[in-house]
Design an enzyme around this catalytic site. Structure first.
Site, PDB file in Angstrom:
ATOM      1  N   CYS A 334      19.557  17.784   7.457  1.00 17.70           N
ATOM      2  CA  CYS A 334      20.106  18.972   8.115  1.00 17.70           C
ATOM      3  C   CYS A 334      19.825  19.097   9.613  1.00 17.70           C
ATOM      4  O   CYS A 334      20.751  19.398  10.371  1.00 17.70           O
ATOM      5  CB  CYS A 334      19.756  20.246   7.362  1.00 17.70           C
ATOM      6  SG  CYS A 334      18.114  20.315   6.705  1.00 17.70           S
ATOM      7  N   ARG A 363      10.667  10.730   1.505  1.00 19.34           N
ATOM      8  CA  ARG A 363       9.677  11.778   1.270  1.00 19.34           C
ATOM      9  C   ARG A 363       8.468  11.141   0.612  1.00 19.34           C
ATOM     10  O   ARG A 363       8.608  10.438  -0.382  1.00 19.34           O
ATOM     11  CB  ARG A 363      10.251  12.865   0.353  1.00 19.34           C
ATOM     12  CG  ARG A 363      11.471  13.531   0.959  1.00 19.34           C
ATOM     13  CD  ARG A 363      12.084  14.574   0.045  1.00 19.34           C
ATOM     14  NE  ARG A 363      13.239  15.157   0.719  1.00 19.34           N
ATOM     15  CZ  ARG A 363      14.003  16.112   0.201  1.00 19.34           C
ATOM     16  NH1 ARG A 363      13.727  16.604  -0.985  1.00 19.34           N
ATOM     17  NH2 ARG A 363      15.027  16.586   0.877  1.00 19.34           N
ATOM     18  N   GLN A 381      21.248  11.178  -0.773  1.00 17.42           N
ATOM     19  CA  GLN A 381      21.917  12.278  -1.456  1.00 17.42           C
ATOM     20  C   GLN A 381      23.382  12.312  -1.047  1.00 17.42           C
ATOM     21  O   GLN A 381      23.740  11.835   0.022  1.00 17.42           O
ATOM     22  CB  GLN A 381      21.294  13.612  -1.048  1.00 17.42           C
ATOM     23  CG  GLN A 381      19.911  13.829  -1.610  1.00 17.42           C
ATOM     24  CD  GLN A 381      19.359  15.165  -1.131  1.00 17.42           C
ATOM     25  OE1 GLN A 381      18.830  15.270  -0.043  1.00 17.42           O
ATOM     26  NE2 GLN A 381      19.512  16.180  -1.958  1.00 17.42           N
ATOM     27  N   ASP A 383      24.839  14.496   0.423  1.00 22.04           N
ATOM     28  CA  ASP A 383      24.445  15.691   1.146  1.00 22.04           C
ATOM     29  C   ASP A 383      25.579  16.185   2.045  1.00 22.04           C
ATOM     30  O   ASP A 383      26.366  15.390   2.543  1.00 22.04           O
ATOM     31  CB  ASP A 383      23.231  15.313   2.022  1.00 22.04           C
ATOM     32  CG  ASP A 383      22.501  16.524   2.552  1.00 22.04           C
ATOM     33  OD1 ASP A 383      22.706  17.629   2.009  1.00 22.04           O
ATOM     34  OD2 ASP A 383      21.727  16.361   3.506  1.00 22.04           O
ATOM     35  N   HIS A 385      26.466  19.775   4.849  1.00 23.36           N
ATOM     36  CA  HIS A 385      26.130  21.102   5.358  1.00 23.36           C
ATOM     37  C   HIS A 385      27.391  21.792   5.795  1.00 23.36           C
ATOM     38  O   HIS A 385      28.229  21.186   6.472  1.00 23.36           O
ATOM     39  CB  HIS A 385      25.123  20.971   6.504  1.00 23.36           C
ATOM     40  CG  HIS A 385      23.819  20.420   6.042  1.00 23.36           C
ATOM     41  ND1 HIS A 385      23.529  19.078   6.102  1.00 23.36           N
ATOM     42  CD2 HIS A 385      22.769  21.021   5.425  1.00 23.36           C
ATOM     43  CE1 HIS A 385      22.340  18.872   5.566  1.00 23.36           C
ATOM     44  NE2 HIS A 385      21.858  20.028   5.139  1.00 23.36           N
ATOM     45  N   LYS A 465      18.416  29.527  -3.315  1.00 27.81           N
ATOM     46  CA  LYS A 465      19.249  28.389  -3.709  1.00 27.81           C
ATOM     47  C   LYS A 465      19.722  28.468  -5.146  1.00 27.81           C
ATOM     48  O   LYS A 465      19.095  29.113  -5.989  1.00 27.81           O
ATOM     49  CB  LYS A 465      18.510  27.076  -3.477  1.00 27.81           C
ATOM     50  CG  LYS A 465      17.256  26.900  -4.305  1.00 27.81           C
ATOM     51  CD  LYS A 465      16.664  25.511  -4.053  1.00 27.81           C
ATOM     52  CE  LYS A 465      15.365  25.334  -4.821  1.00 27.81           C
ATOM     53  NZ  LYS A 465      14.737  24.041  -4.608  1.00 27.81           N
ATOM     54  N   HIS A 511      23.385  24.400   2.686  1.00 29.33           N
ATOM     55  CA  HIS A 511      22.991  23.031   2.321  1.00 29.33           C
ATOM     56  C   HIS A 511      23.522  22.820   0.920  1.00 29.33           C
ATOM     57  O   HIS A 511      23.270  23.655   0.050  1.00 29.33           O
ATOM     58  CB  HIS A 511      21.476  22.879   2.267  1.00 29.33           C
ATOM     59  CG  HIS A 511      20.737  23.319   3.504  1.00 29.33           C
ATOM     60  ND1 HIS A 511      19.992  22.450   4.257  1.00 29.33           N
ATOM     61  CD2 HIS A 511      20.621  24.530   4.101  1.00 29.33           C
ATOM     62  CE1 HIS A 511      19.436  23.113   5.265  1.00 29.33           C
ATOM     63  NE2 HIS A 511      19.792  24.377   5.194  1.00 29.33           N
TER      64      HIS A 511
END
Length: 643
Positions: A334, A363, A381, A383, A385, A465, A511
RNA sequence: GCCGGCUUAGCUCAGCUGGUAGAGCACCUGAUUUGUAAUCAGGGGGUCAGAGGUUCGAGUCCUCUAGCCGGCACCA
């Protein structure tokens, strides 16, 4: 007169108060024998509970759904009694019913061993044979605390001390043993039966807090009859066979090794599945109005300080350095996406702006958390945004949920658990902002008509979330999809747009991920299909196998034809019997086999054999190629959700 | 990270109470040319996770380390 209504709608009148046991006996002797508990106005109670006023009553027997709860709860108690008989000095703490079974947490200096489980189980069966009546007593709070303290049960005393003031302190006694418990319980230990088994030993923190002492937890499973127990144990065995770690090796999809803990070596076959899945998602999100970007993996810590990650997740970030600066491997995309957003001036006309990336994130997960593909340290991911105005949150969320459900349906998932996670204790942003974010998300979920469970305090530090959970082969739930409302990050990183009013505003950021970590999703997918991927995902879609070497030349031509049609083909020209080849490729879960002998070669045909199907189709080569090519198309999201 | 367990051939596992490592499958070689889930025969393959210790002698006993497995805690 007391009027009692039974589940079939009939009523019975009682002269005066009567226990559930007597009431059952009044209906039928056989029922009294079978009775395990009762329900008064829908509330599960002990069989000894007095029926004192007009109410609806249901007698619970082994056939009732609620019987399992009673049995499992008692199994926990009987186990605790057995443990304390066998291992004096062990303290009991809590022992609840869980899905498919129960556990009890014990405090004891010496560890339990695998072999102890058998002994405990044997003692439990003895306790069942004793068939001691289980009785309930209500105690005075102070007396109860001093009693438990006196016998050395300090954990129990602590539990009582923390119970709400108006909660009655009930004690359940079975023979010489007693335990603090809310109940309800079976009328006697004999009613538990013997369809139980202790399954595993584990450590567990007292009150679930890692700052507290570690207790020893014993898990067990319990059923109303032997047949159900066997069926459950058999189900576990079958589930183990579809474990993605096992199939990953057997199917040559991927491997992991010590030198790259928590990271995956994808083999050709596994990476093929990955690419197909990624391409499918790419097609779906492009159609849904997303653009795709690519951002750096290694970014200066200054950016992470600005975004707040450095402060909150420093411990979990991998770092590197140049001669001047410290860099961190990005744990998420992000902040990088905000940098792209900030290039040039954005107008409200650009919103909502949907930015996707299959970005590689690292991570540093605690070693004990690592678990095959499900929990890794390096992951990608699906992913994205969404930068938008506050009033667009609802429609963007609704659209996202629609897309997610359509993707899950394409991939064969119907049972998805949705969790709504609200503000955690440590968070960024004012309560006012959290109020708005939670309200907006809630409105959106309800607009989408989604059923969800509340997960209090489990939100991200920057916003509430939604979590979409899928279940693995052994019954564990894993979060895959997610949508998070973030009012904070864009402002912290200085992202603005020019609004309709000509002034600068800070965008809201959503997100979101559908599959989540592709590693994890592939793990789930492998288990979901037990390795038998749908054709479009199968690493090898067709094996062309010859019966004798006379057909080798023709087999090569067949393979070339299929390849030209975009299919993933292998040939098997080995000097082996056809039975051997079929078995081997069946075990490898290849969805289609074309068996070629003299007849096929002479007629320009193929004999198509589907995985696991004995009957074969004799087809022209061209027809077979057309058929398989059509079947191998990825889904397009047009699939009917009701299928 | 914490608690417990496990680690023997590529895989699945044997190997009692310490006496110098074994099976099936896989792999390689040869024979077999085979019609829908295992053809036969032969062969190669192991610092018993790693390091240290006890012992005349350790795969077996002890200590430490690592990884994995099951939970717990964590999961932006």
């Amino acid at each position: 007169m007391i009027n009692v209504t039974l589940p079939d709608g009939s009523t019975r009148q009682l002269e005066g108060p009567q226990s559930g046991a007597d009431f059952a006996a009044g209906i039928a002797k056989s029922l009294a024998k079978k009775a395990l508990g009762l329900k008064i106005n829908g509330e599960l109670k002990d069989l000894s509970t007095l029926i004192e006023s007009d109410c609806a009553v249901e007698i619970i027997t082994a056939e009732s759904e609620e019987a399992l709860d009673l049995i499992r709860h008692d199994a926990a108690h009987v186990m605790a009694e057995a443990v304390q008989e066998l291992f004096p000095g062990t303290q009991v703490t809590i022992g609840p019913v869980i899905e498919n079974g129960f556990f009890y947490d014990f405090a004891r200096d010496e560890p339990f061993h695998e072999a102890d489980l058998e002994k405990i189980e044997a003692r439990m069966k003895k306790i069942v044979d004793r068939n001691a009546p289980i009785t309930r007593e209500v105690r005075d709070r102070g007396d109860a605390i001093s009693y438990f303290e006196k016998i050395g049960e300090t954990y129990k005393a602590e539990i009582i001390g923390d119970l709400p003031a108006d909660e009655p302190i009930s004690i359940y006694r079975q023979g010489d043993w007693l335990d603090l418990c809310r109940g309800p319980h079976l009328p006697s230990t004999g009613k538990l039966g013997k369809a139980f088994k202790l399954t595993k030993l584990a450590g567990a923190y007292w009150r679930g807090d890692s700052k507290n002492a570690m207790l020893q937890r014993i898990y067990g499973t319990a059923w109303t009859n032997e047949k159900d127990l066997k069926a459950y144990l058999h189900m576990l065995e079958e589930a183990e066979k579809r474990d993605h770690r096992r199939l990953g090796r057997e199917m040559d999809l991927f491997h992991m090794q010590e030198e790259a803990q928590g990271m995956v070596f994808w083999h050709d076959k596994g990476w093929t599945v990955w690419r197909m899945l990624e391409d499918y998602i790419r097609t779906r999100i492009r159609a849904a109005g997303y653009g795709e970007v690519r951002t750096p993996i290694l970014i200066d810590r200054k950016l992470w300080e600005q975004s707040g990650h450095w402060e909150k997740f420093r411990e979990h970030m991998f770092t590197s350095e140049t001669e001047h600066d410290i860099f961190a491997l990005k744990p998420m995309n992000c902040p990088a996406h905000v940098q792209i957003f900030k290039q040039g001036i954005k107008s409200y006309r650009d919103l909502p702006l949907r930015m996707a990336e299959f970005g590689c994130c690292h991570r540093n997960e605690p070693s004990g958390a690592l678990h095959g593909l499900m929990r890794v340290r390096s992951m990608i991911q699906d992913d994205a945004h969404i930068f938008c105005e506050e009033h667009q949150i609802t429609s963007e969320t609704v659209n996202f949920i629609e897309l997610l459900q359509s993707v899950y349906a394409d991939l064969g998932f119907r049972d998805v658990k949705v969790m709504f996670a609200d503000r955690p204790d440590t968070r960024a942003g004012s309560d006012d902002v959290w109020d708005r974010a939670e309200a907006a998300l809630k409105t959106a979920v309800e607009a989408a008509g989604l059923e969800y469970e509340l997960s209090p305090g489990e939100g991200a530090f920057y916003g509430p979330k939604l979590e979409f959970h899928l279940r693995d082969a052994i019954g564990r739930d894993w979060q895959c999809g997610t949508l998070q409302v973030d009012f904070g990050t864009p402002g912290r990183l200085g992202a603005t747009y020019v609004g309709e009013d000509g002034a600068r505003h800070t965008p809201v950021m959503l997100h979101r991920a559908i599959l989540g970590s592709l590693e994890r999703f592939l793990g789930i997918l492998i288990e979901h299909y037990a390795g038998k991927f749908p054709l479009w995902l199968a690493p090898v879609q067709v094996v062309v196998a010859t019966i004798t070497s006379d057909a080798d030349g023709y087999a090569k031509k067949v393979a070339e034809t299929l390849s030209a049609n975009g299919l993933r083909v292998e040939t098997d020209l080995r000097n082996e019997k056809i039975n051997y080849k079929i078995r081997e490729h069946s075990v490898a879960k290849v969805p289609n086999m074309l068996v070629l002998g003299k007849r096929e070669a002479e007629e320009g045909a193929v004999c198509l054999r589907r995985l696991g199907v004995k009957e074969q189709q004799f087809l022209d080569l061209e027809k077979a190629a057309d058929l398989l090519r059509d079947e191998a198309r990825p889904p397009s999201g047009q699939r009917d959700l009701r299928e």
